[in-house]
Design a protein around this motif. Sequence first.
Motif, PDB file in Angstrom:
ATOM      1  N   PHE A 184       0.838  -1.201   0.000  1.00  0.00           N
ATOM      2  CA  PHE A 184       0.000   0.000   0.000  1.00  0.00           C
ATOM      3  C   PHE A 184       0.871   1.249   0.000  1.00  0.00           C
ATOM      4  O   PHE A 184       0.639   2.199  -0.749  1.00  0.00           O
ATOM      5  N   GLN A 185       1.912   1.233   0.843  1.00  0.00           N
ATOM      6  CA  GLN A 185       2.821   2.384   0.935  1.00  0.00           C
ATOM      7  C   GLN A 185       3.554   2.616  -0.386  1.00  0.00           C
ATOM      8  O   GLN A 185       3.608   3.736  -0.891  1.00  0.00           O
ATOM      9  N   SER A 186       4.128   1.566  -0.950  1.00  0.00           N
ATOM     10  CA  SER A 186       4.932   1.735  -2.168  1.00  0.00           C
ATOM     11  C   SER A 186       4.060   2.176  -3.353  1.00  0.00           C
ATOM     12  O   SER A 186       4.504   2.879  -4.243  1.00  0.00           O
ATOM     13  N   TRP A 187       2.788   1.786  -3.338  1.00  0.00           N
ATOM     14  CA  TRP A 187       1.854   2.178  -4.391  1.00  0.00           C
ATOM     15  C   TRP A 187       1.592   3.683  -4.379  1.00  0.00           C
ATOM     16  O   TRP A 187       1.485   4.326  -5.422  1.00  0.00           O
ATOM     17  N   LEU A 188       1.499   4.243  -3.169  1.00  0.00           N
ATOM     18  CA  LEU A 188       1.134   5.654  -3.015  1.00  0.00           C
ATOM     19  C   LEU A 188       2.327   6.581  -2.800  1.00  0.00           C
ATOM     20  O   LEU A 188       2.193   7.807  -2.875  1.00  0.00           O
ATOM     21  N   LYS A 189       3.486   5.993  -2.550  1.00  0.00           N
ATOM     22  CA  LYS A 189       4.650   6.741  -2.042  1.00  0.00           C
ATOM     23  C   LYS A 189       5.120   7.895  -2.930  1.00  0.00           C
ATOM     24  O   LYS A 189       5.556   8.922  -2.414  1.00  0.00           O
ATOM     25  N   ASP A 190       5.036   7.747  -4.253  1.00  0.00           N
ATOM     26  CA  ASP A 190       5.559   8.836  -5.106  1.00  0.00           C
ATOM     27  C   ASP A 190       4.528   9.948  -5.326  1.00  0.00           C
ATOM     28  O   ASP A 190       4.812  10.946  -5.983  1.00  0.00           O
ATOM     29  N   GLY A 191       3.332   9.790  -4.747  1.00  0.00           N
ATOM     30  CA  GLY A 191       2.328  10.850  -4.800  1.00  0.00           C
ATOM     31  C   GLY A 191       1.504  10.908  -6.078  1.00  0.00           C
ATOM     32  O   GLY A 191       0.513  11.643  -6.150  1.00  0.00           O
ATOM     33  N   CYS A 192       1.883  10.124  -7.096  1.00  0.00           N
ATOM     34  CA  CYS A 192       1.195  10.207  -8.390  1.00  0.00           C
ATOM     35  C   CYS A 192      -0.228   9.650  -8.330  1.00  0.00           C
ATOM     36  O   CYS A 192      -1.167  10.270  -8.840  1.00  0.00           O
ATOM     37  N   VAL A 193      -0.389   8.478  -7.711  1.00  0.00           N
ATOM     38  CA  VAL A 193      -1.728   7.871  -7.608  1.00  0.00           C
ATOM     39  C   VAL A 193      -2.642   8.796  -6.800  1.00  0.00           C
ATOM     40  O   VAL A 193      -3.807   9.023  -7.157  1.00  0.00           O
ATOM     41  N   LEU A 194      -2.106   9.361  -5.711  1.00  0.00           N
ATOM     42  CA  LEU A 194      -2.891  10.266  -4.867  1.00  0.00           C
ATOM     43  C   LEU A 194      -3.313  11.517  -5.651  1.00  0.00           C
ATOM     44  O   LEU A 194      -4.445  11.989  -5.517  1.00  0.00           O
ATOM     45  N   SER A 195      -2.401  12.028  -6.467  1.00  0.00           N
ATOM     46  CA  SER A 195      -2.709  13.221  -7.259  1.00  0.00           C
ATOM     47  C   SER A 195      -3.768  12.916  -8.310  1.00  0.00           C
ATOM     48  O   SER A 195      -4.662  13.735  -8.568  1.00  0.00           O
ATOM     49  N   GLU A 196      -3.684  11.733  -8.918  1.00  0.00           N
ATOM     50  CA  GLU A 196      -4.721  11.305  -9.875  1.00  0.00           C
ATOM     51  C   GLU A 196      -6.070  11.213  -9.169  1.00  0.00           C
ATOM     52  O   GLU A 196      -7.109  11.598  -9.712  1.00  0.00           O
ATOM     53  N   LEU A 197      -6.043  10.722  -7.932  1.00  0.00           N
ATOM     54  CA  LEU A 197      -7.270  10.549  -7.152  1.00  0.00           C
ATOM     55  C   LEU A 197      -7.951  11.889  -6.886  1.00  0.00           C
ATOM     56  O   LEU A 197      -9.144  12.054  -7.157  1.00  0.00           O
ATOM     57  N   ILE A 198      -7.206  12.850  -6.359  1.00  0.00           N
ATOM     58  CA  ILE A 198      -7.821  14.135  -6.014  1.00  0.00           C
ATOM     59  C   ILE A 198      -8.273  14.870  -7.270  1.00  0.00           C
ATOM     60  O   ILE A 198      -9.336  15.509  -7.286  1.00  0.00           O
TER      61      ILE A 198
END
Length: 204
Positions: free
Chosen positions: A59-73
């Motif tokens: 879970f951490q490595s998936w979100l760690k670079d911030g890209c997935v989170l940025s796509e989400l928001i």
Amino acid sequence: MATKGVGMANKGPAYGMSRQVQDKIDSKYDPELELILVEWISRQCGSGVGKPEAGKMGFQSWLKDGCVLSELINSLYTGDKPVKKIQSSAMAFKQMEQISQFLNASEKYGVTKTDMFQTVDLWEGKDLAAVQRTLLALGSLAVTKDEGTYNGDPNWFFKKAQENKREFSDDQLKAGKNVIGLQMGTNRGASQEGMSYGRPRQIL
């Protein structure tokens, strides 16, 4: 900079009190919530973001670079997207910058500061339960706002209680004060006549 970041990420095992504190934090991490969040993010962002390996580290490595989170928001906004540039990078400071952009955009979306994780909570894996809390709050907001951007099962997140603001005119406020005054009663015509306070003190 990248080398320095790797050093930060690969801190040795925590010992003593810090180990106990870390264990308590880890115990708050919810594997069931992880499944819901992964499913939601995947649906919300599309197949391009993929899915992580099961478990906290995945879970951490998936979100760690911030890209997935940025796509989400970005997916929750209609019109202009809050995160203008989403670019994967191996450099630590770039990854942290991307996470910060997600946090800033989430706050503008309505996530409260108390529900917000710190960049190091995710990047260094210090408190992944806090990361879950932020995503849970974000999902709840998306369901509550119901702007047509949420993509998932609405039952995954609870609706937040929305503030019911009421506007009153000056006349209504004045009328309200009068009512309060009448409810409290009036002391016109009242006196202390007939009231007894015990024996008067004698001055010798």
